[in-house]
Design an enzyme around this catalytic site. Structure first.
Site, short mmCIF file in Angstrom:
data_model
loop_
_atom_site.label_atom_id
_atom_site.label_comp_id
_atom_site.label_asym_id
_atom_site.label_seq_id
_atom_site.Cartn_x
_atom_site.Cartn_y
_atom_site.Cartn_z
N PRO A 2 3.93 -10.29 -7.65
CA PRO A 2 4.93 -9.45 -8.29
C PRO A 2 4.28 -8.48 -9.27
O PRO A 2 3.36 -8.85 -10.01
CB PRO A 2 5.82 -10.45 -9.01
CG PRO A 2 5.66 -11.72 -8.23
CD PRO A 2 4.23 -11.73 -7.79
N GLU A 3 4.75 -7.24 -9.26
CA GLU A 3 4.19 -6.22 -10.15
C GLU A 3 5.12 -6.02 -11.33
O GLU A 3 6.14 -6.69 -11.47
CB GLU A 3 3.91 -4.95 -9.36
CG GLU A 3 3.03 -5.24 -8.14
CD GLU A 3 2.39 -4.02 -7.49
OE1 GLU A 3 2.32 -2.95 -8.13
OE2 GLU A 3 1.94 -4.15 -6.33
N LYS A 51 2.58 -8.27 -16.27
CA LYS A 51 3.01 -9.24 -15.26
C LYS A 51 3.33 -10.60 -15.89
O LYS A 51 3.54 -11.58 -15.17
CB LYS A 51 1.94 -9.40 -14.19
CG LYS A 51 1.62 -8.11 -13.43
CD LYS A 51 0.54 -8.34 -12.40
CE LYS A 51 0.17 -7.06 -11.67
NZ LYS A 51 -0.86 -7.27 -10.63
N ARG A 250 -8.90 -7.28 -2.62
CA ARG A 250 -7.49 -7.04 -2.36
C ARG A 250 -7.37 -5.96 -1.30
O ARG A 250 -8.15 -5.01 -1.28
CB ARG A 250 -6.77 -6.58 -3.64
CG ARG A 250 -6.88 -7.56 -4.81
CD ARG A 250 -6.13 -8.85 -4.55
NE ARG A 250 -4.73 -8.62 -4.27
CZ ARG A 250 -3.81 -8.41 -5.21
NH1 ARG A 250 -4.15 -8.39 -6.49
NH2 ARG A 250 -2.55 -8.22 -4.89
#
Length: 264
Positions: A2-3, A51, A250
């Site tokens: 989640p950002e 975050k 990533r």
């Protein structure tokens, strides 16, 4: 993961459900907090920091949580059966007389003095969705290592808190920049930072993240998750590659035509 926009929505949902009321139930299911009990304390507020989530209680205590990849907070009416995963995945239950917040699969859960919050979030850079947003400080931090690839610099929470893998790829595409371009060669860092803040703000209250202004589900993002599919701008197949330190790479998505090199 989640950002910042997702965490902002989660904080707002928890705040609306709990703030101002006293806990009648507190169950923190991690070994280090097995004896901690916040029952009887009034919830002051729930705020996001990048975050991270900070749930503040009277008496100067803060429950700090981070969702990472799989964590989630769900809110239910008091007495309602929780739905968000099996019972063994529940890590926290915070209940008032009217609402119950249940934290599933939370990899980070800490209880600390509110005055000590900097020990868990003090390293973070400016937060575009926070009250102390400082774009000039974000620019300074981003350019502190000018040789660093842009994609890696954007993911570093010490530079800009709240950006994640989706926004990294989308920002680079929208500004026609390679994610592997040294950050010191970015033509207008201020424009990049302003666009990052704008996208987070526009999406913070949306259930589905959109960067293209196209509501169709398969066209809401320019390049993220579209490997092999035609670029929505030029039709060239979108590419993907790992980026970052070995073992911690990533996925990065980009269009080789719209975003001139360098590439890996």
């Amino acid at each position: 993961m989640p950002e910042g926009d997702t965490v902002w929505r989660t904080a707002r949902r928890l705040h609306e459900a709990l703030a101002g009321d006293r806990l009648v139930r507190c169950d923190l299911r991690v070994p280090k907090l097995a004896t901690a009990d916040l029952s009887g304390r009034r919830v002051l507020e729930v705020v996001p920091r990048g975050k991270h989530l900070l749930s503040r209680f009277e008496g100067g205590l803060t429950l700090h949580s981070h969702l990472r990849m799989d964590g989630a907070w769900r809110v239910f009416a008091a007495g309602e059966r929780p739905r968000g995963g099996p019972e063994h995945e529940i890590r926290a239950i915070l209940g008032t007389a009217a609402r119950t917040a249940v934290g599933y699969r939370l990899p980070v859960l800490d209880l600390l003095r509110t005055g000590d919050e900097d020990t868990v979030v003090g390293h973070l850079g400016p937060d575009p969705l926070g009250p102390g947003w400082d774009p000039e400080e974000a620019r300074r931090r981003l350019l502190a290592d000018p040789a660093r690839p842009l994609g890696e610099a954007l993911l570093d929470q010490r530079n800009l808190a709240g950006l994640g893998n989706v926004y990294k790829s989308e920002l680079c595409f929208m500004l026609r920049l390679s994610p592997w371009l040294p950050v010191g060669e970015v033509p207008s860092p201020a424009r990049l930072i302003a666009l990052a803040a704008k996208l987070l703000d526009l999406n913070k209250a949306r259930a589905s993240r959109v960067t293209t202004a196209d509501p169709r589900r398969d066209r809401q993002l320019w390049v993220y998750g579209r490997a092999g599919k035609p670029c929505l701008r030029c039709g060239t197949p979108v590419r993907t590659a790992g980026q970052g330190e070995p073992g911690r790479e990533r996925d990065t998505y980009w269009c080789p035509r719209c975003q001139p090199g360098p590439y890996p």
